[in-house]
Design a protein around this motif. Structure first.
Motif, mmCIF file in Angstrom:
data_model
loop_
_atom_site.group_PDB
_atom_site.id
_atom_site.type_symbol
_atom_site.label_atom_id
_atom_site.label_comp_id
_atom_site.label_asym_id
_atom_site.label_seq_id
_atom_site.Cartn_x
_atom_site.Cartn_y
_atom_site.Cartn_z
ATOM 1 N N PHE A 19 0.777 -1.151 -0.064
ATOM 2 C CA PHE A 19 0.035 0.062 -0.004
ATOM 3 C C PHE A 19 0.883 1.323 0.048
ATOM 4 O O PHE A 19 0.361 2.371 -0.071
ATOM 5 C CB PHE A 19 -0.961 0.007 1.309
ATOM 6 N N GLY A 20 1.852 1.068 0.077
ATOM 7 C CA GLY A 20 3.094 2.407 0.002
ATOM 8 C C GLY A 20 3.454 2.850 -1.064
ATOM 9 O O GLY A 20 2.798 2.271 -2.325
ATOM 10 N N PRO A 21 4.406 3.499 -1.374
ATOM 11 C CA PRO A 21 4.624 4.239 -2.697
ATOM 12 C C PRO A 21 5.544 3.256 -3.571
ATOM 13 O O PRO A 21 5.912 3.578 -4.773
ATOM 14 C CB PRO A 21 5.475 5.607 -2.559
ATOM 15 N N PRO A 30 -2.933 2.374 -4.760
ATOM 16 C CA PRO A 30 -3.122 0.922 -4.125
ATOM 17 C C PRO A 30 -4.514 1.037 -3.453
ATOM 18 O O PRO A 30 -4.581 1.666 -2.788
ATOM 19 C CB PRO A 30 -1.555 1.020 -3.121
ATOM 20 N N HIS A 31 -5.071 -0.335 -3.767
ATOM 21 C CA HIS A 31 -6.367 -0.600 -3.373
ATOM 22 C C HIS A 31 -6.721 -2.091 -3.140
ATOM 23 O O HIS A 31 -6.103 -2.615 -4.139
ATOM 24 C CB HIS A 31 -7.347 0.222 -3.867
ATOM 25 N N PRO A 43 -8.066 0.222 3.329
ATOM 26 C CA PRO A 43 -7.305 1.001 4.142
ATOM 27 C C PRO A 43 -7.023 2.256 3.161
ATOM 28 O O PRO A 43 -6.779 3.494 3.842
ATOM 29 C CB PRO A 43 -6.247 0.414 4.253
ATOM 30 N N ALA A 44 -6.886 2.228 1.986
ATOM 31 C CA ALA A 44 -6.559 3.337 1.030
ATOM 32 C C ALA A 44 -7.680 4.122 0.722
ATOM 33 O O ALA A 44 -7.702 5.361 0.844
ATOM 34 C CB ALA A 44 -5.826 3.092 -0.259
ATOM 35 N N ARG A 45 -8.960 3.426 0.417
ATOM 36 C CA ARG A 45 -10.120 4.305 0.117
ATOM 37 C C ARG A 45 -10.876 4.563 1.241
ATOM 38 O O ARG A 45 -11.536 5.733 1.052
ATOM 39 C CB ARG A 45 -10.725 3.367 -0.796
ATOM 40 N N ASP A 48 -11.116 5.879 7.166
ATOM 41 C CA ASP A 48 -12.008 5.970 8.719
ATOM 42 C C ASP A 48 -12.485 4.902 9.014
ATOM 43 O O ASP A 48 -12.766 4.663 10.213
ATOM 44 C CB ASP A 48 -12.977 6.994 8.224
ATOM 45 N N ARG A 49 -12.474 3.829 8.145
ATOM 46 C CA ARG A 49 -13.075 2.483 8.573
ATOM 47 C C ARG A 49 -12.208 1.332 8.719
ATOM 48 O O ARG A 49 -12.367 0.336 9.307
ATOM 49 C CB ARG A 49 -14.134 2.070 7.403
ATOM 50 N N MET A 50 -11.008 1.418 8.236
ATOM 51 C CA MET A 50 -9.931 0.624 8.031
ATOM 52 C C MET A 50 -8.762 0.925 8.049
ATOM 53 O O MET A 50 -8.439 1.680 7.399
ATOM 54 C CB MET A 50 -10.364 -0.590 7.121
ATOM 55 N N THR A 51 -7.761 0.588 9.090
ATOM 56 C CA THR A 51 -6.364 1.003 8.966
ATOM 57 C C THR A 51 -5.582 -0.264 8.466
ATOM 58 O O THR A 51 -5.977 -1.546 8.518
ATOM 59 C CB THR A 51 -5.651 1.429 10.283
#
Length: 479
Positions: A19-21, A30-31, A43-45, A48-51
């Protein structure tokens, strides 16, 4: 084309990379495209709901819940990539691919509500990464033996159904590529290639010329490699391993050994023994190219089972030609030998009989024994040799095409192009093209060669070698 990564134990670390660069900002958008739970937040989209840490904990939960010992390396990782010429697949299509791949791999079979947890991450248009943890929700371990073979079979189905470029079936003939860690280690040491690549080339040249096992092992030692023999209960040699001087592990406490089998599928001692030929009478370069042309004619007539030994012997011949070619064409011949390597291994063939084999081996011996003046002097002699090799490779290309060996056909055709470029150099006398595949060698301490020593400088000292240019940047992490 599925590619299985190394298993590990750090779910959170792998997710952070995906999910990083990326190492060089190559990851874009990344998704998650699919997961064991269709409603899983990304976590990317939806941060607030998932880290990322929360996703890692969810994936690891079945592993942490195990009552018995947990797997030492519980993270399963694979990447699925389509060809550069293919259209860009949608997220929905990649989700279909991911679900099928984890099903056939044994990670989460269709309809099995107790399968392993997994996610598919897309951070580039042409591929996805699948991450799974190897603990089923019923407490059992998944059955993933043979997973990559089944994934390749599934990939062929998608190629046919969606009109994608067909990739070659997994026939275990491709070169064993250095792992990411090996590449990073070579970069840290300032080497132009990983130790595995240097060992592959050196062992292949020794195998191409060896007349028996003692001769083979001596050639490895003469080339400057460390050699470790393995003996059976009767004391006979039944295996070997090699190490590059200076390549050490565990904080420098032990050499990094590679068995022949781990270097390449055809470099195990039993496969090398199939290629031995008795010592031949020394011959010059002219007789070599005549033998190559005779062998090419025989290879063109070979049947389905007869050509495997012929193309293997031709691969050995190219390895020798790369080592003894004049400096003006050496880079091209070396690149051609590397390109042809996969074509020298016929998929599924366990016998190396062939009508052209003896002549190819004779030509290899002639090149090794040829005097230095014949190797390096005279453009006509070199041109005749290269043109003869092109004829032989074209015959090998036709043979592989007739057997529907797609990967081998492509490899042989690429080698022929490189040799034609080398032949063009002998007529122009100057370097007009750059080989498409170039490999700079790692310096290995060789045994003393026959012949004259390098000429001294004006002050009587031996010229110092010029430092090699810095290594090219790597291709990035493939975790």
């Amino acid at each position: 084309m599925p590619k299985k990564g190394e298993q590990g134990a750090d779910t959170a670390g792998l997710l952070a990379y995906l999910f990083g660069p990326g190492d060089r900002d190559e990851h874009t958008d990344p998704h998650i495209v699919a997961a064991w739970d269709p409603a899983l937040p990304c976590p990317a989209r939806t941060p607030d709901r998932m880290t990322l840490s929360g996703l890692g904990l969810l994936l690891d939960a079945p592993v942490d819940a195990l009552r018995g010992p947990r797997p030492a390396e519980h993270v399963w990782h694979a990447s699925i990539r389509n060809a550069p010429t293919d259209r860009t697949l949608t997220d929905t299509e990649w989700a279909t691919v991911a679900a099928e791949m984890v099903a056939v791999a044994g990670i989460a079979p269709h309809g099995d509500e107790h399968g392993c947890r997994w996610v598919a991450v897309r951070h580039a248009p042409d591929h996805i990464h699948i991450v799974a943890t190897l603990a089923r929700r019923d407490g059992r371990g998944p059955r993933i033996r043979g997973d990559i073979l089944r994934m390749h079979t599934a990939a062929r189905t998608f190629e046919t159904a969606w009109g994608l470029e067909p990739m070659s079936p997994l026939d275990e003939t491709a070169r064993r590529a250095p792992a990411t860690g090996e590449k990073e280690k070579a970069d840290r040491r300032g080497l132009s290639e990983p130790a595995r690549a240097t060992l592959q080339r050196t062992v292949r040249q020794a195998a191409a010329l060896a007349t028996d096992t003692t001769d083979f092992l001596n050639r490895l030692r003469d080339a400057g490699l460390r050699v470790r023999e393995h003996h059976d209960e009767n004391g006979a040699v039944d295996g070997y391993a090699v190490a590059l001087p200076g390549d050490r592990a565990d904080h420098g406490t032990r050499p990094v050994w590679f068995s022949g089998r781990t270097l390449a599928y055809d470099l195990s001692l039993p496969r090398i023994r199939e290629r031995y030929e008795p010592a031949l009478t020394p011959a010059d370069i002219t007789r070599a190219h005549h033998r190559i042309r005779e062998a090419a004619v025989l290879l063109a007539r070979a049947g389905r089972t007869e050509g495997a030994g012929d193309v293997a012997a031709l691969g050995d011949l190219l390895a020798v030609a790369a080592a003894v070619s004049p400096a003006t064409v050496r880079a091209h011949v070396r690149a051609a030998a590397a390109a042809f390597e996969q074509a020298s291994r016929a998929p599924g063939a366990r016998t190396l009989d062939g009508t052209a084999r003896t002549r190819f081996k004779a030509a290899a011996r002639a090149l090794e024994r040829a005097p230095r003046t014949a190797r390096g002097g005279g453009a006509p002699a070199v041109l005749n040799l290269l043109l003869a090799l092109v004829e032989a490779i074209e015959a090998a290309t036709a043979w592989h095409r007739a057997q529907n060996h797609r990967a081998q056909t492509t490899a042989a055709a690429r080698a022929a192009v490189l040799l034609r470029e080398a032949a063009a150099l002998t007529t122009t006398g100057t370097r007009t093209t750059t080989p498409r595949t170039t490999t700079r060698t790692v310096r290995v301490t060789p045994a003393a060669e026959r012949g004259t020593a390098p000429p001294p400088t004006s002050n009587g000292a031996t010229p110092r070698p010029q430092p090699a240019p810095p290594p090219a940047p790597g291709t990035g992490r493939s975790r």
